[in-house]
Write a protein that holds these residues in place. Structure first.
Motif, PDB file in Angstrom:
ATOM      1  N   GLU A  40     -48.537  17.446  36.652  1.00 16.66           N
ATOM      2  CA  GLU A  40     -47.593  18.675  37.703  1.00 16.66           C
ATOM      3  C   GLU A  40     -47.563  19.668  37.809  1.00 16.66           C
ATOM      4  O   GLU A  40     -48.293  20.611  37.134  1.00 16.66           O
ATOM      5  N   THR A  41     -47.907  20.909  39.513  1.00 17.60           N
ATOM      6  CA  THR A  41     -47.643  21.977  39.286  1.00 17.60           C
ATOM      7  C   THR A  41     -46.901  22.750  39.985  1.00 17.60           C
ATOM      8  O   THR A  41     -45.947  21.824  40.525  1.00 17.60           O
ATOM      9  N   VAL A  42     -46.363  24.215  39.395  1.00 16.61           N
ATOM     10  CA  VAL A  42     -45.531  24.258  40.053  1.00 16.61           C
ATOM     11  C   VAL A  42     -45.748  25.790  40.672  1.00 16.61           C
ATOM     12  O   VAL A  42     -47.394  26.386  40.499  1.00 16.61           O
ATOM     13  N   GLN A  43     -45.428  26.394  41.664  1.00 17.16           N
ATOM     14  CA  GLN A  43     -45.411  27.886  42.333  1.00 17.16           C
ATOM     15  C   GLN A  43     -45.467  28.740  41.161  1.00 17.16           C
ATOM     16  O   GLN A  43     -44.003  28.775  40.858  1.00 17.16           O
ATOM     17  N   VAL A  44     -46.028  29.750  41.106  1.00 23.94           N
ATOM     18  CA  VAL A  44     -45.613  30.895  40.500  1.00 23.94           C
ATOM     19  C   VAL A  44     -46.525  32.015  40.907  1.00 23.94           C
ATOM     20  O   VAL A  44     -47.768  31.950  41.709  1.00 23.94           O
ATOM     21  N   TYR A  45     -45.827  32.934  40.534  1.00 24.31           N
ATOM     22  CA  TYR A  45     -45.868  34.545  41.797  1.00 24.31           C
ATOM     23  C   TYR A  45     -48.066  34.776  40.672  1.00 24.31           C
ATOM     24  O   TYR A  45     -47.798  34.427  39.134  1.00 24.31           O
ATOM     25  N   SER A  46     -48.501  35.342  41.107  1.00 27.32           N
ATOM     26  CA  SER A  46     -49.246  35.996  41.529  1.00 27.32           C
ATOM     27  C   SER A  46     -50.038  37.679  41.900  1.00 27.32           C
ATOM     28  O   SER A  46     -49.885  37.692  42.892  1.00 27.32           O
ATOM     29  N   ALA A  47     -51.361  38.662  41.429  1.00 26.52           N
ATOM     30  CA  ALA A  47     -50.808  39.699  41.238  1.00 26.52           C
ATOM     31  C   ALA A  47     -52.805  39.343  42.565  1.00 26.52           C
ATOM     32  O   ALA A  47     -53.378  39.079  42.421  1.00 26.52           O
ATOM     33  N   LYS A  48     -51.925  40.041  44.202  1.00 29.05           N
ATOM     34  CA  LYS A  48     -53.227  40.464  44.844  1.00 29.05           C
ATOM     35  C   LYS A  48     -53.940  41.233  44.692  1.00 29.05           C
ATOM     36  O   LYS A  48     -55.058  41.781  44.770  1.00 29.05           O
ATOM     37  N   VAL A  49     -53.384  42.691  44.046  1.00 32.88           N
ATOM     38  CA  VAL A  49     -54.360  43.390  43.558  1.00 32.88           C
ATOM     39  C   VAL A  49     -54.401  44.111  42.109  1.00 32.88           C
ATOM     40  O   VAL A  49     -52.715  43.067  41.610  1.00 32.88           O
ATOM     41  N   ALA A  50     -55.717  44.493  41.534  1.00 29.37           N
ATOM     42  CA  ALA A  50     -54.394  44.840  40.521  1.00 29.37           C
ATOM     43  C   ALA A  50     -53.446  45.898  40.141  1.00 29.37           C
ATOM     44  O   ALA A  50     -52.912  46.576  40.802  1.00 29.37           O
ATOM     45  N   LEU A  51     -52.720  45.831  38.842  1.00 27.83           N
ATOM     46  CA  LEU A  51     -51.280  46.316  39.351  1.00 27.83           C
ATOM     47  C   LEU A  51     -50.779  47.208  37.153  1.00 27.83           C
ATOM     48  O   LEU A  51     -51.854  46.711  36.808  1.00 27.83           O
ATOM     49  N   PRO A  53     -48.521  49.945  34.760  1.00 25.70           N
ATOM     50  CA  PRO A  53     -47.263  50.249  34.421  1.00 25.70           C
ATOM     51  C   PRO A  53     -46.780  50.809  35.550  1.00 25.70           C
ATOM     52  O   PRO A  53     -46.855  52.323  36.000  1.00 25.70           O
ATOM     53  N   GLY A  54     -45.075  50.933  36.493  1.00 27.77           N
ATOM     54  CA  GLY A  54     -43.709  51.656  36.890  1.00 27.77           C
ATOM     55  C   GLY A  54     -44.518  51.296  38.387  1.00 27.77           C
ATOM     56  O   GLY A  54     -43.384  51.566  38.873  1.00 27.77           O
ATOM     57  N   ASP A  55     -45.500  50.103  38.931  1.00 25.17           N
ATOM     58  CA  ASP A  55     -45.707  50.264  40.214  1.00 25.17           C
ATOM     59  C   ASP A  55     -44.054  49.484  40.450  1.00 25.17           C
ATOM     60  O   ASP A  55     -43.382  48.171  40.202  1.00 25.17           O
ATOM     61  N   ARG A  56     -43.659  49.810  42.002  1.00 25.43           N
ATOM     62  CA  ARG A  56     -42.929  48.647  42.187  1.00 25.43           C
ATOM     63  C   ARG A  56     -43.031  47.639  42.735  1.00 25.43           C
ATOM     64  O   ARG A  56     -44.087  47.946  44.070  1.00 25.43           O
ATOM     65  N   ILE A  57     -42.602  46.507  42.768  1.00 26.84           N
ATOM     66  CA  ILE A  57     -42.907  45.377  43.547  1.00 26.84           C
ATOM     67  C   ILE A  57     -42.351  44.634  44.202  1.00 26.84           C
ATOM     68  O   ILE A  57     -40.913  44.004  43.564  1.00 26.84           O
ATOM     69  N   GLU A  58     -42.415  43.919  45.957  1.00 30.69           N
ATOM     70  CA  GLU A  58     -41.417  43.127  45.923  1.00 30.69           C
ATOM     71  C   GLU A  58     -41.948  41.460  46.585  1.00 30.69           C
ATOM     72  O   GLU A  58     -43.125  41.721  45.904  1.00 30.69           O
ATOM     73  N   ALA A  59     -41.390  41.124  46.731  1.00 34.78           N
ATOM     74  CA  ALA A  59     -42.150  39.825  46.143  1.00 34.78           C
ATOM     75  C   ALA A  59     -43.188  39.314  47.513  1.00 34.78           C
ATOM     76  O   ALA A  59     -43.897  38.467  47.431  1.00 34.78           O
ATOM     77  N   GLY A  60     -42.961  40.094  48.718  1.00 33.85           N
ATOM     78  CA  GLY A  60     -44.431  40.162  49.610  1.00 33.85           C
ATOM     79  C   GLY A  60     -45.574  40.670  49.072  1.00 33.85           C
ATOM     80  O   GLY A  60     -45.790  40.037  50.026  1.00 33.85           O
ATOM     81  N   GLY A  96     -55.484  38.358  40.582  1.00 38.34           N
ATOM     82  CA  GLY A  96     -55.325  37.029  40.330  1.00 38.34           C
ATOM     83  C   GLY A  96     -55.060  36.891  39.116  1.00 38.34           C
ATOM     84  O   GLY A  96     -54.555  35.221  38.988  1.00 38.34           O
ATOM     85  N   GLU A  97     -53.980  38.183  38.333  1.00 37.72           N
ATOM     86  CA  GLU A  97     -53.313  36.983  37.079  1.00 37.72           C
ATOM     87  C   GLU A  97     -51.753  36.804  37.535  1.00 37.72           C
ATOM     88  O   GLU A  97     -51.474  37.691  38.312  1.00 37.72           O
ATOM     89  N   LEU A  98     -51.811  35.789  36.606  1.00 37.63           N
ATOM     90  CA  LEU A  98     -49.940  35.556  37.122  1.00 37.63           C
ATOM     91  C   LEU A  98     -49.302  36.430  36.421  1.00 37.63           C
ATOM     92  O   LEU A  98     -49.626  37.212  35.494  1.00 37.63           O
ATOM     93  N   ILE A  99     -48.103  37.192  37.356  1.00 41.50           N
ATOM     94  CA  ILE A  99     -46.911  37.391  36.556  1.00 41.50           C
ATOM     95  C   ILE A  99     -46.488  37.360  35.810  1.00 41.50           C
ATOM     96  O   ILE A  99     -45.306  36.240  35.541  1.00 41.50           O
ATOM     97  N   PRO A 100     -46.548  37.785  33.855  1.00 40.74           N
ATOM     98  CA  PRO A 100     -45.483  37.311  33.212  1.00 40.74           C
ATOM     99  C   PRO A 100     -44.296  37.679  32.917  1.00 40.74           C
ATOM    100  O   PRO A 100     -43.936  38.753  33.950  1.00 40.74           O
ATOM    101  N   ALA A 101     -43.475  37.160  32.663  1.00 40.46           N
ATOM    102  CA  ALA A 101     -42.244  37.351  32.499  1.00 40.46           C
ATOM    103  C   ALA A 101     -41.696  38.924  32.438  1.00 40.46           C
ATOM    104  O   ALA A 101     -40.379  39.302  32.574  1.00 40.46           O
ATOM    105  N   SER A 102     -42.078  38.286  30.643  1.00 34.16           N
ATOM    106  CA  SER A 102     -42.045  39.474  29.829  1.00 34.16           C
ATOM    107  C   SER A 102     -42.644  40.777  30.464  1.00 34.16           C
ATOM    108  O   SER A 102     -42.348  42.725  30.184  1.00 34.16           O
ATOM    109  N   ALA A 103     -43.107  41.100  31.044  1.00 37.89           N
ATOM    110  CA  ALA A 103     -44.194  42.351  32.634  1.00 37.89           C
ATOM    111  C   ALA A 103     -42.556  42.639  32.916  1.00 37.89           C
ATOM    112  O   ALA A 103     -43.528  43.849  34.129  1.00 37.89           O
TER     113      ALA A 103
END
Length: 209
Positions: A40-51, A53-60, A96-103
C-alpha cells in the motif's frame, strides 16, 4: 465359508487435523495481510526545492509522492493537512525530502508571539485559556501612585494562567501567558521593564444562557 457381511470400518476424525488446518489458514491469511500492507502506498507532500526555517508554504508550492510508509503516515504531511493560509516551516527541508509533520508551524506565529505578564488583582471569572482580553497598563508617577490606565494590547488571546505560589505571595498578582501581535511586543516589554501596573480584562462580555 459363511455369508457374513463385513462390517465397514468407520472413519475416526482426528481433531488435531482440524487444528492444523486452522493454523495453516491463519498463517496464510497473516502473510497475505502483511504483503498487502507493504504494497500500500500513500500520497505525501515533498519539497520541490530546498526550504528554510521561517518559509511560508502553501500546498501548490509542494510536490506529492506516492510512498510506502508502513503505518508511519502520521509522521509526514499528507494532502488535507495544510490549512488554507498555508504553514510555516520550523526547520530546513532538503529538495525532494518528505515534509515532516514536526516541521510544520502555524502561520499565526509570523504575526503573534507569547508573553508571560504579571497582572494585578483577581481575574474575571470568564478569563480562561482561549479568552480574548485587553491588556491595560498604568505608569507609576510617584511612589505607590499610578497614572490613568490605558490599553496597550487589544484582543490578546490567553494561552494559560500561571498560578505561582511565589507570585501570589508577592502582592496578590498572577502570571498570565498571552498571545500578542509582534508589533506590540516592544510596548508591552516597556511596560514590564518600567514596572507599570498591569491588568487584563475580558475583551467582550460573555453571553448568558
Amino acid at each position: 465359508m459363511t455369508n457374513k457381511t463385513r462390517a465397514r470400518r468407520g472413519f475416526a476424525f482426528d481433531p488435531r487435523l482440524l487444528i492444523g488446518l486452522v493454523l495453516v489458514a491463519a498463517s496464510v491469511a497473516g502473510v497475505v495481510a502483511i504483503v498487502s500492507t507493504a504494497d500500500e502506498t500513500v500520497q505525501v507532500y515533498s519539497a520541490k526545492v530546498a526550504l528554510s526555517p521561517g518559509d511560508r508554504i502553501e500546498a501548490g508550492e509542494l510536490d506529492t509522492s506516492n510512498v510506502r510508509l508502513a503505518g508511519a503516515g502520521t509522521l509526514y504531511l499528507l494532502p488535507g493537512d495544510i490549512p488554507d493560509d498555508g504553514f510555516v516551516l520550523t526547520r530546513s527541508v532538503n529538495m525532494g525530502e518528505l515534509i515532516p509533520a514536526s516541521a510544520v508551524g502555524s502561520v499565526s506565529g509570523l504575526r503573534l508571539t507569547s508573553l508571560v505578564l504579571e497582572v494585578n488583582g483577581a481575574l474575571a471569572a470568564s478569563i480562561e485559556p482561549g479568552s480574548l482580553v485587553d491588556v491595560w497598563s498604568s505608569k507609576e508617577i510617584d511612589s505607590g501612585q499610578f497614572g490613568a490606565p490605558a490599553v496597550i494590547v487589544s484582543d490578546a488571546t490567553v494561552v494559560r494562567l500561571v498560578e505561582s505560589d511565589t507570585i501570589m505571595a508577592g502582592g496578590g498578582s498572577i502570571a498570565v501567558e498571552v498571545l500578542v501581535p509582534r508589533a506590540r511586543v516592544a510596548r508591552v516589554l516597556e511596560a514590564v521593564s518600567n514596572s507599570d501596573a498591569m491588568s487584563i480584562v475580558p475583551a467582550s462580555i460573555p453571553g448568558r444562557n
